[in-house]
Write a protein that holds these residues in place. Structure first.
Motif, PDB file in Angstrom:
ATOM      1  N   LEU A   1       0.831  -1.198   0.000  1.00 53.51           N
ATOM      2  CA  LEU A   1       0.000   0.000   0.000  1.00 53.51           C
ATOM      3  C   LEU A   1       0.869   1.254   0.000  1.00 53.51           C
ATOM      4  O   LEU A   1       1.898   1.312   0.673  1.00 53.51           O
ATOM      5  CB  LEU A   1      -0.909   0.027   1.234  1.00 53.51           C
ATOM      6  CG  LEU A   1      -1.912  -1.122   1.367  1.00 53.51           C
ATOM      7  CD1 LEU A   1      -2.716  -0.969   2.655  1.00 53.51           C
ATOM      8  CD2 LEU A   1      -2.836  -1.206   0.159  1.00 53.51           C
ATOM      9  N   ALA A   2       0.452   2.242  -0.775  1.00 55.01           N
ATOM     10  CA  ALA A   2       1.095   3.551  -0.756  1.00 55.01           C
ATOM     11  C   ALA A   2       0.581   4.335   0.438  1.00 55.01           C
ATOM     12  O   ALA A   2      -0.608   4.268   0.778  1.00 55.01           O
ATOM     13  CB  ALA A   2       0.786   4.304  -2.045  1.00 55.01           C
ATOM     14  N   VAL A   3       1.481   5.077   1.078  1.00 59.43           N
ATOM     15  CA  VAL A   3       1.106   5.954   2.189  1.00 59.43           C
ATOM     16  C   VAL A   3       0.963   7.368   1.638  1.00 59.43           C
ATOM     17  O   VAL A   3       1.927   7.953   1.132  1.00 59.43           O
ATOM     18  CB  VAL A   3       2.159   5.933   3.306  1.00 59.43           C
ATOM     19  CG1 VAL A   3       1.731   6.844   4.453  1.00 59.43           C
ATOM     20  CG2 VAL A   3       2.383   4.505   3.816  1.00 59.43           C
ATOM     21  N   VAL A   4      -0.245   7.896   1.722  1.00 62.81           N
ATOM     22  CA  VAL A   4      -0.529   9.231   1.207  1.00 62.81           C
ATOM     23  C   VAL A   4      -0.757  10.186   2.382  1.00 62.81           C
ATOM     24  O   VAL A   4      -1.594   9.914   3.254  1.00 62.81           O
ATOM     25  CB  VAL A   4      -1.784   9.226   0.308  1.00 62.81           C
ATOM     26  CG1 VAL A   4      -2.066  10.632  -0.221  1.00 62.81           C
ATOM     27  CG2 VAL A   4      -1.625   8.237  -0.840  1.00 62.81           C
ATOM     28  N   GLU A   5      -0.005  11.266   2.425  1.00 63.26           N
ATOM     29  CA  GLU A   5      -0.230  12.282   3.452  1.00 63.26           C
ATOM     30  C   GLU A   5      -1.458  13.095   3.060  1.00 63.26           C
ATOM     31  O   GLU A   5      -1.481  13.740   2.011  1.00 63.26           O
ATOM     32  CB  GLU A   5       0.986  13.186   3.588  1.00 63.26           C
ATOM     33  CG  GLU A   5       0.846  14.198   4.718  1.00 63.26           C
ATOM     34  CD  GLU A   5       2.092  15.049   4.888  1.00 63.26           C
ATOM     35  OE1 GLU A   5       2.228  15.667   5.960  1.00 63.26           O
ATOM     36  OE2 GLU A   5       2.916  15.106   3.957  1.00 63.26           O
ATOM     37  N   LYS A   6      -2.482  13.056   3.897  1.00 60.21           N
ATOM     38  CA  LYS A   6      -3.752  13.676   3.527  1.00 60.21           C
ATOM     39  C   LYS A   6      -3.644  15.195   3.414  1.00 60.21           C
ATOM     40  O   LYS A   6      -4.338  15.809   2.603  1.00 60.21           O
ATOM     41  CB  LYS A   6      -4.831  13.268   4.540  1.00 60.21           C
ATOM     42  CG  LYS A   6      -5.137  11.779   4.497  1.00 60.21           C
ATOM     43  CD  LYS A   6      -6.148  11.354   5.549  1.00 60.21           C
ATOM     44  CE  LYS A   6      -7.557  11.765   5.175  1.00 60.21           C
ATOM     45  NZ  LYS A   6      -8.563  11.154   6.089  1.00 60.21           N
ATOM     46  N   ALA A   7      -2.783  15.811   4.213  1.00 56.96           N
ATOM     47  CA  ALA A   7      -2.668  17.269   4.190  1.00 56.96           C
ATOM     48  C   ALA A   7      -2.156  17.781   2.848  1.00 56.96           C
ATOM     49  O   ALA A   7      -2.496  18.889   2.426  1.00 56.96           O
ATOM     50  CB  ALA A   7      -1.749  17.737   5.323  1.00 56.96           C
ATOM     51  N   THR A   8      -1.341  16.979   2.171  1.00 55.13           N
ATOM     52  CA  THR A   8      -0.742  17.416   0.914  1.00 55.13           C
ATOM     53  C   THR A   8      -1.213  16.609  -0.293  1.00 55.13           C
ATOM     54  O   THR A   8      -1.035  17.049  -1.432  1.00 55.13           O
ATOM     55  CB  THR A   8       0.791  17.302   0.984  1.00 55.13           C
ATOM     56  OG1 THR A   8       1.151  15.917   1.157  1.00 55.13           O
ATOM     57  CG2 THR A   8       1.344  18.113   2.153  1.00 55.13           C
ATOM     58  N   GLY A   9      -1.771  15.429  -0.048  1.00 52.18           N
ATOM     59  CA  GLY A   9      -2.156  14.544  -1.140  1.00 52.18           C
ATOM     60  C   GLY A   9      -0.989  13.830  -1.776  1.00 52.18           C
ATOM     61  O   GLY A   9      -1.151  13.158  -2.804  1.00 52.18           O
ATOM     62  N   GLN A  10       0.206  13.946  -1.176  1.00 45.81           N
ATOM     63  CA  GLN A  10       1.414  13.367  -1.743  1.00 45.81           C
ATOM     64  C   GLN A  10       1.673  11.954  -1.214  1.00 45.81           C
ATOM     65  O   GLN A  10       1.437  11.672  -0.037  1.00 45.81           O
ATOM     66  CB  GLN A  10       2.627  14.240  -1.413  1.00 45.81           C
ATOM     67  CG  GLN A  10       2.558  15.636  -1.988  1.00 45.81           C
ATOM     68  CD  GLN A  10       2.524  15.639  -3.508  1.00 45.81           C
ATOM     69  OE1 GLN A  10       3.333  14.981  -4.170  1.00 45.81           O
ATOM     70  NE2 GLN A  10       1.580  16.368  -4.078  1.00 45.81           N
ATOM     71  N   VAL A  11       2.162  11.084  -2.101  1.00 46.62           N
ATOM     72  CA  VAL A  11       2.629   9.768  -1.678  1.00 46.62           C
ATOM     73  C   VAL A  11       3.965   9.957  -0.976  1.00 46.62           C
ATOM     74  O   VAL A  11       4.911  10.497  -1.553  1.00 46.62           O
ATOM     75  CB  VAL A  11       2.785   8.812  -2.880  1.00 46.62           C
ATOM     76  CG1 VAL A  11       3.450   7.508  -2.450  1.00 46.62           C
ATOM     77  CG2 VAL A  11       1.428   8.526  -3.505  1.00 46.62           C
ATOM     78  N   VAL A  12       4.060   9.518   0.285  1.00 43.20           N
ATOM     79  CA  VAL A  12       5.268   9.749   1.079  1.00 43.20           C
ATOM     80  C   VAL A  12       5.945   8.449   1.509  1.00 43.20           C
ATOM     81  O   VAL A  12       6.986   8.484   2.178  1.00 43.20           O
ATOM     82  CB  VAL A  12       4.959  10.608   2.327  1.00 43.20           C
ATOM     83  CG1 VAL A  12       4.541  12.009   1.922  1.00 43.20           C
ATOM     84  CG2 VAL A  12       3.887   9.947   3.195  1.00 43.20           C
ATOM     85  N   GLY A  13       5.385   7.303   1.161  1.00 43.28           N
ATOM     86  CA  GLY A  13       6.007   6.052   1.555  1.00 43.28           C
ATOM     87  C   GLY A  13       5.161   4.861   1.171  1.00 43.28           C
ATOM     88  O   GLY A  13       4.175   4.980   0.431  1.00 43.28           O
ATOM     89  N   GLU A  14       5.551   3.705   1.695  1.00 44.89           N
ATOM     90  CA  GLU A  14       4.813   2.475   1.447  1.00 44.89           C
ATOM     91  C   GLU A  14       4.775   1.644   2.716  1.00 44.89           C
ATOM     92  O   GLU A  14       5.680   1.710   3.558  1.00 44.89           O
ATOM     93  CB  GLU A  14       5.444   1.665   0.311  1.00 44.89           C
ATOM     94  CG  GLU A  14       6.856   1.191   0.598  1.00 44.89           C
ATOM     95  CD  GLU A  14       7.434   0.344  -0.536  1.00 44.89           C
ATOM     96  OE1 GLU A  14       6.721   0.120  -1.534  1.00 44.89           O
ATOM     97  OE2 GLU A  14       8.600  -0.091  -0.410  1.00 44.89           O
ATOM     98  N   ALA A  15       3.698   0.870   2.859  1.00 39.52           N
ATOM     99  CA  ALA A  15       3.533  -0.053   3.981  1.00 39.52           C
ATOM    100  C   ALA A  15       3.176  -1.412   3.391  1.00 39.52           C
ATOM    101  O   ALA A  15       2.303  -1.494   2.514  1.00 39.52           O
ATOM    102  CB  ALA A  15       2.438   0.432   4.929  1.00 39.52           C
ATOM    103  N   VAL A  16       3.846  -2.465   3.879  1.00 42.45           N
ATOM    104  CA  VAL A  16       3.750  -3.769   3.226  1.00 42.45           C
ATOM    105  C   VAL A  16       3.556  -4.886   4.243  1.00 42.45           C
ATOM    106  O   VAL A  16       4.257  -4.942   5.263  1.00 42.45           O
ATOM    107  CB  VAL A  16       5.034  -4.059   2.410  1.00 42.45           C
ATOM    108  CG1 VAL A  16       4.940  -5.419   1.730  1.00 42.45           C
ATOM    109  CG2 VAL A  16       5.293  -2.958   1.392  1.00 42.45           C
TER     110      VAL A  16
END
Length: 204
Positions: free
Chosen positions: A79-94
């Motif tokens: 899964l991609a980690v999306v920071e909601k405040a910016t809408g940016q993908v900032v990492g992944e969780a597996v």
């Protein structure tokens, strides 16, 4: 042990969920996320913390091909980690290394430079671990963390992971041998940690 004639539900790793938190959104990762994740593969500090030896300059086309297949995997969840405040993908969780017979799997998480220290990792960890226990019906989720990464260890402890033991000199990094701590969390511990009643048996 289930009766041979009884149908036993199996965790739905083929289902790729979207998990919504206060600060982050976890959603299926894909080829189009590679551009955002690329700094994670280029960062020397991330390579050290993950013990990634011989990390060459990342091949974006190769990464896109690999991430483009994540949605087809039925034995892991990326899964991609999306920071909601910016809408940016900032990492992944597996969740990976699924052991169906023992209802267990491994967990890892990584972020692009600059995304740490804001509580994003703690929430992302809780979201995907909760999904593992509450939806996939897992009994045990485990990880390894190197001794030079106390920040990550604190994040895991906040989510309820406990140390099980030490893999001595597990990593040789630039001439230094580094221990790795094995940590895990079990389903009853998760439900106690979250203040919810434990489920009986597996869930579909």
């Amino acid at each position: 042990m289930a009766h041979p004639d009884q149908e036993v539900p199996v965790p739905g790793f083929r289902c790729k969920p979207t998990l919504d938190g206060e600060q982050v959104l976890l959603r299926p990762v894909g080829a189009d996320d590679v551009a955002a994740l690329l700094p994670m593969f280029q960062d020397a500090r991330t390579a050290r913390l993950t013990g990634s030896h011989g990390a060459d300059e990342p091949d974006e086309a190769r990464l896109r091909a690999w991430y483009g297949t994540r949605g087809d995997q039925d034995d892991r969840l990326d899964l991609a980690v999306v920071e909601k405040a910016t809408g940016q993908v900032v990492g992944e969780a597996v969740l990976n290394e699924w052991d169906a017979d023992n209802e267990s799997c491994s967990f890892r998480i990584a972020f692009v430079p600059g995304a740490q220290g804001r509580g994003l990792g703690t929430e992302a960890t809780r979201l995907i671990v909760g999904h593992g226990f509450e939806t996939l019906g897992l009994h045990r989720i485990s990880l390894e963390v190197y001794a030079f990464n106390p920040r990550a260890r604190r994040v895991y402890e906040k989510a309820g992971f406990v140390p099980e033991g030490v893999l001595r000199d597990a990593l040789l990094w630039e001439g230094d041998r580094v221990d790795a701590t094995v940590m895990s969390i079990l389903a009853p511990e998760w439900f106690t940690h979250r203040g919810r009643p434990a489920r009986a048996g597996r869930s579909s």
